[in-house]
Write an enzyme that holds these catalytic residues in place. Sequence first.
Site, PDB file in Angstrom:
ATOM      1  N   PHE A 129       4.078  44.688 -38.361  1.00  0.00           N
ATOM      2  CA  PHE A 129       4.396  43.956 -39.480  1.00  0.00           C
ATOM      3  C   PHE A 129       3.766  42.926 -39.826  1.00  0.00           C
ATOM      4  CE2 PHE A 129       7.745  41.541 -41.762  1.00  0.00           C
ATOM      5  CZ  PHE A 129       8.330  42.544 -42.671  1.00  0.00           C
ATOM      6  N   ASP A 206       9.252  43.648 -30.602  1.00  0.00           N
ATOM      7  CA  ASP A 206       9.807  43.339 -31.811  1.00  0.00           C
ATOM      8  C   ASP A 206      10.864  44.439 -32.170  1.00  0.00           C
ATOM      9  OD1 ASP A 206      10.569  42.861 -34.247  1.00  0.00           O
ATOM     10  OD2 ASP A 206       8.833  41.982 -34.846  1.00  0.00           O
ATOM     11  N   TYR A 231      19.603  41.520 -40.234  1.00  0.00           N
ATOM     12  CA  TYR A 231      20.269  41.915 -41.450  1.00  0.00           C
ATOM     13  C   TYR A 231      19.651  43.377 -41.886  1.00  0.00           C
ATOM     14  CZ  TYR A 231      15.300  40.004 -42.161  1.00  0.00           C
ATOM     15  OH  TYR A 231      14.117  39.775 -41.956  1.00  0.00           O
ATOM     16  N   LYS A 232      19.062  44.037 -40.653  1.00  0.00           N
ATOM     17  CA  LYS A 232      18.666  45.432 -41.186  1.00  0.00           C
ATOM     18  C   LYS A 232      19.975  46.444 -40.680  1.00  0.00           C
ATOM     19  CE  LYS A 232      13.796  44.080 -41.153  1.00  0.00           C
ATOM     20  NZ  LYS A 232      12.595  43.797 -40.751  1.00  0.00           N
ATOM     21  N   ARG A 378       9.538  54.848 -48.518  1.00  0.00           N
ATOM     22  CA  ARG A 378      10.033  54.557 -47.290  1.00  0.00           C
ATOM     23  C   ARG A 378      11.573  54.826 -47.616  1.00  0.00           C
ATOM     24  NH1 ARG A 378      10.038  49.246 -43.711  1.00  0.00           N
ATOM     25  NH2 ARG A 378      11.511  48.518 -45.106  1.00  0.00           N
TER      26      ARG A 378
END
Length: 406
Positions: A129, A206, A231-232, A378
Amino acid sequence: MTDHPTPADPADLDATDPLAAYRDRFVGADSPLVYFDGNSLGRPLRGTGERIGRFVDEEWGGRLIRGWDEGWLDLPLTLGDELGRVVLGAAPGQTAIGDSTTVLLYKLLRAAVAARPGRSDIVVDRDNFPTDRYVAEGVARECGLTVRWLDVPHDGGITPDLLATVVDERTAVVLVSHVAYRSAFRADLPALVDVAHAAGALLLSDECHSVGAVPVRLDEWGVDLAVGCTYKYLNGGPGSPAFCYVAARHQGGLRQPVQGWMGHAEPFAMGPGFEPASGVRAFLSGTPPVVGMLAMRDMVTLLDEAGIDAVRAKSVALTSYAVDLADALLPEVRLASPRDPERRGGHVTLDHPAMQAVTARLWERDVIPDFRHPDGLRLGLSPLSTSFTEVRDGITQVREALDAVA
Ligand SMILES: *Cc1c(COP(=O)(O)O)cnc(C)c1O
């Protein structure tokens, strides 16, 4: 061209899904909108609005500053322990909540390289990321170190064999995403830990794209340090604070660079110099983001009730169904995620040169995937809030959009 079996009827899959009823707990699940981005921003739980309203009226409005002594100050650690127990496989006293993933990455990476003096390298893969790569570059520049870049396959990620080609006595830290944000490759974390440790390096994991969807066993796997956002798949809401994990054996030995009063041994003594708190509290910096922790709390409770292994089983079924549908309905697209569900996280990426235009068209029609440059569509399938019918409807719309824009 291989022959693909006809994909199952989504109504049958929903009817036999033991977690199907959880979908009704989320705001918006009753609308026809197809949401394929729960891996980017999870839907709110229906109870979240009331929970936040009650907090304003009763705790914030009623208790005012007394609230700090009545639980708010400890919330980063008490909720951290809960997160550790339910979704991280971490015993109490090793998980803290605060800051963003980016800031916590900086704090832990900086602490880790300082704990390996004389070593020159930070190992990161080129498909990690952006923030992970940028933070690694920044820490390397600040500390006079080298980023050792690892190239990974387009539909894969870091394997132990690949990691072993770059890790040696120069390596200070290996920074790896447990589940890769683009390809969804699920790394064999315990094996990567072994490779790093054999060379005397630390491993910082991560967990942004795994926590809440994929079982994580940080203690059992010997992970040194970890970060992740909430928040995912933890449905904490836009900008909810991140968490960090510091294995008990490293606490005390590691010093993080943002030494603020909340990481002090006695914050309210307001003394002249900094003395780190004992334990994971030393990794806090400023005032806890209390309001931002409210929504994720209910999701952690829900995950505890559903059980992370059952959540993973549904996640595998959802992504496998998406792959079956793509094989059958979208023969011109290329799967840019692992075909083996064991090696895949909670999302699936499909490549085709028209995907940017496809994504724009889908958003206009209330089908919400996201697009990853240069040509990846995605599909994030948040296990508790996504149905098999939603997957079928969404991929049928991808077919329609490809026909319209190609
Ligand atoms: C989402 C995500 C982040 C986000 O970092 P923020 O500081 O919350 O913006 C970081 N790393 C990975 C791997 C992610 O998937």
